[in-house]
Enzyme design. Structure first.
Site, PDB file in Angstrom:
ATOM      1  N   LYS A  18       0.828  -1.211   0.000  1.00 44.15           N
ATOM      2  CA  LYS A  18       0.000   0.000   0.000  1.00 44.15           C
ATOM      3  C   LYS A  18       0.858   1.255   0.000  1.00 44.15           C
ATOM      4  O   LYS A  18       0.559   2.209  -0.714  1.00 44.15           O
ATOM      5  CB  LYS A  18      -0.956   0.007   1.193  1.00 44.15           C
ATOM      6  N   LYS A  56     -10.447  -4.051  -5.258  1.00 38.96           N
ATOM      7  CA  LYS A  56     -11.518  -3.051  -5.203  1.00 38.96           C
ATOM      8  C   LYS A  56     -10.991  -1.670  -5.551  1.00 38.96           C
ATOM      9  O   LYS A  56     -11.728  -0.823  -6.015  1.00 38.96           O
ATOM     10  CB  LYS A  56     -12.099  -2.985  -3.781  1.00 38.96           C
ATOM     11  N   LYS A  76      -3.509  -9.116  -8.366  1.00 40.07           N
ATOM     12  CA  LYS A  76      -4.792  -9.526  -7.793  1.00 40.07           C
ATOM     13  C   LYS A  76      -5.926  -8.591  -8.248  1.00 40.07           C
ATOM     14  O   LYS A  76      -5.710  -7.387  -8.367  1.00 40.07           O
ATOM     15  CB  LYS A  76      -4.585  -9.468  -6.279  1.00 40.07           C
TER      16      LYS A  76
HETATM   17  P1  TYM Z   1     -11.168  -7.150   1.760  1.00 37.09           P
HETATM   18  O1  TYM Z   1     -12.263  -6.190   2.076  1.00 37.09           O
HETATM   19  O2  TYM Z   1     -10.047  -6.672   0.915  1.00 37.09           O
HETATM   20  O3  TYM Z   1     -11.750  -8.408   1.003  1.00 37.09           O
HETATM   21  C1  TYM Z   1     -12.874  -9.145   1.483  1.00 37.09           C
HETATM   22  C2  TYM Z   1     -12.601 -10.622   1.216  1.00 37.09           C
HETATM   23  O4  TYM Z   1     -12.400 -10.845  -0.177  1.00 37.09           O
HETATM   24  C3  TYM Z   1     -11.211 -11.585  -0.391  1.00 37.09           C
HETATM   25  N1  TYM Z   1     -10.584 -11.145  -1.643  1.00 37.09           N
HETATM   26  C4  TYM Z   1     -10.279 -11.953  -2.665  1.00 37.09           C
HETATM   27  N2  TYM Z   1     -10.408 -13.280  -2.825  1.00 37.09           N
HETATM   28  C5  TYM Z   1     -10.004 -13.807  -4.009  1.00 37.09           C
HETATM   29  N3  TYM Z   1      -9.472 -13.065  -5.032  1.00 37.09           N
HETATM   30  C6  TYM Z   1      -9.311 -11.727  -4.894  1.00 37.09           C
HETATM   31  N4  TYM Z   1      -8.815 -10.999  -5.896  1.00 37.09           N
HETATM   32  C7  TYM Z   1      -9.728 -11.118  -3.670  1.00 37.09           C
HETATM   33  N5  TYM Z   1      -9.716  -9.835  -3.220  1.00 37.09           N
HETATM   34  C8  TYM Z   1     -10.240  -9.866  -1.975  1.00 37.09           C
HETATM   35  C9  TYM Z   1     -10.314 -11.240   0.798  1.00 37.09           C
HETATM   36  O5  TYM Z   1      -9.357 -12.258   1.026  1.00 37.09           O
HETATM   37  C10 TYM Z   1     -11.331 -11.128   1.927  1.00 37.09           C
HETATM   38  O6  TYM Z   1     -11.587 -12.399   2.479  1.00 37.09           O
HETATM   39  N6  TYM Z   1      -8.225  -7.455   5.805  1.00 37.09           N
HETATM   40  C11 TYM Z   1      -9.518  -7.861   5.240  1.00 37.09           C
HETATM   41  C12 TYM Z   1     -10.695  -7.443   6.090  1.00 37.09           C
HETATM   42  C13 TYM Z   1     -10.697  -7.913   7.508  1.00 37.09           C
HETATM   43  C14 TYM Z   1     -10.876  -9.242   7.962  1.00 37.09           C
HETATM   44  C15 TYM Z   1     -10.860  -9.156   9.376  1.00 37.09           C
HETATM   45  C16 TYM Z   1     -11.041 -10.456   7.309  1.00 37.09           C
HETATM   46  C17 TYM Z   1     -10.560  -7.114   8.619  1.00 37.09           C
HETATM   47  N7  TYM Z   1     -10.677  -7.864   9.724  1.00 37.09           N
HETATM   48  C18 TYM Z   1     -10.982 -10.316  10.180  1.00 37.09           C
HETATM   49  C19 TYM Z   1     -11.184 -11.605   8.111  1.00 37.09           C
HETATM   50  C20 TYM Z   1     -11.171 -11.509   9.500  1.00 37.09           C
HETATM   51  C21 TYM Z   1      -9.676  -7.229   3.882  1.00 37.09           C
HETATM   52  O7  TYM Z   1      -9.108  -6.217   3.597  1.00 37.09           O
HETATM   53  O8  TYM Z   1     -10.616  -7.818   3.092  1.00 37.09           O
END
Ligand code: TYM
Length: 331
Positions: free
Chosen positions: A116, A200, A197
């Protein structure tokens, strides 16, 4: 039948940018599936979303939008909790406690912070300690399993490490959580750069398929996905990252194996294969949009309010136990 209480799952998503096929195939599909078997807690992690530059008005819109998409996908508020992280102040409090056990060296190794900041986001303490807040999210509820995509693997490792450090120092309080990562489509790649990857925050709109995109847009995006010039459909993430990504996407949407897709589409050319992938994605996402338009913002707020209330009640005894263990007994 066993009388054991259900095991608990926790997962979170950041309310930033538009929710895409990678989020769905990597994580949200499992969130919906696991609700039967587990006691499920799902969180819109708005405090995490504040770690990069953001607009407060947009954050409010994004929280509602994220919750609405999850409801449309089938997260069921009668069985699962769906609330925003900021509704339960104990997330931040536990993060502080865990932060006192977190060596700087552990955070210095985190790839997300490096990615980031090298992508131009300002470095700040919140972004640096992001994984500690994430560990607090999971440990606050004593979760056993965390359904996520492959990109969260390192964060779950850190969570496990912090749970062990805490237990060793203060007594056995936290279960050590396991990641739950799908075997296919755990890391859906960008359609314009299949070595990165799907994200968003990608400024290139053609790089992603949004969960609410119209069928014609989805078809256009998949047909224009970057591939190579050798027209054989086979799985090889080094030599053919674009085609391998489309194979993963199609396997994820249809439940078929990559091998069976290669047998069927191997020699038929990229055009026919891309059309088939596009139709599989359109079919898989069709119910989401229909569900989404039938839910009002008022419905979403009511779900967040009631789940947030239940979550706050749930964490009280857990946090009291943590307070006692670390030497912060109540007067
Ligand atoms: P976030 O908001 O980026 O993404 C939400 C979920 O989507 C999955 N993901 C993907 N899976 C496959 N291919 C991709 N290109 C892809 N992009 C995103 C992510 O792995 C995620 O499961 N740090 C986390 C949020 C979080 C969290 C937590 C998750 C905060 N606290 C506690 C689990 C438990 C995140 O930024 O997800």
């Amino acid at each position: 039948m066993s009388n054991d209480p259900k095991q608990r799952i926790f997962s979170g998503m950041q309310p930033t940018g538009s929710i895409h096929l990678g989020n769905y195939l990597g994580a949200f599909r499992n969130w919906v599936k696991l609700q039967d078997e587990y006691d499920a807690i799902y969180c819109i992690v708005d405090l995490h979303a504040m770690t990069i530059d953001y607009d407060p008005v947009d954050l409010e819109r994004a929280r509602i939008e994220a919750a609405k998409v999850l409801l449309a996908l089938g997260v069921d508020p009668d069985r699962s909790l769906l609330y925003a992280q900021s509704q339960v102040p104990e997330h931040a409090e536990l993060a502080w406690i865990l932060g006192t056990l977190t060596p700087m060296g552990v955070l210095n190794r985190m790839t997300q912070f490096k990615d980031k900041t090298s992508a131009g986001h300002a470095s700040n303490l919140g972004l640096y300690s992001y994984p500690v807040l994430m560990a607090a999210d999971i440990l606050l509820y004593r979760a056993n399993l965390v359904p996520v995509g492959d990109d969260q693997r390192q964060h779950i490792e850190t969570t496990r490490d912090l749970a062990e450090r805490f237990n060793n120092r203060f007594g056995d309080i936290f279960p050590i959580p396991e990641p739950y990562i799908p075997t296919t489509s755990a890391r859906v790649m960008s359609l314009t750069d299949p070595t990165a990857k799907m994200s968003k925050s990608d400024p290139q709109i053609r790089a992603t398929v949004g969960l609410l995109d119209d069928p014609d847009i989805i078809r256009k995006r998949i047909r224009s996905a970057v591939t190579d010039s050798d027209p054989v459909v086979r799985y090889d993430t080094e030599a053919k990252p674009g085609i391998s990504n489309l194979l993963e996407i199609m396997a994820g949407c249809t439940g078929r194996t990559i091998d069976s897709l290669v047998v069927e589409y191997g020699d038929g050319g990229y055009g026919a294969f891309k059309d088939a992938v596009a139709e599989a994605v359109v079919e898989e996402l069709a119910p989401v949009k229909a569900g989404y338009t039938s839910i009002t913002n008022g419905d979403v707020r009511a779900v967040l309010r009631s789940s947030g209330d239940r979550a706050r009640e749930m964490v009280k005894p857990y946090q009291a136990e943590v307070h006692n263990a670390v030497g912060l007994k109540a007067y």
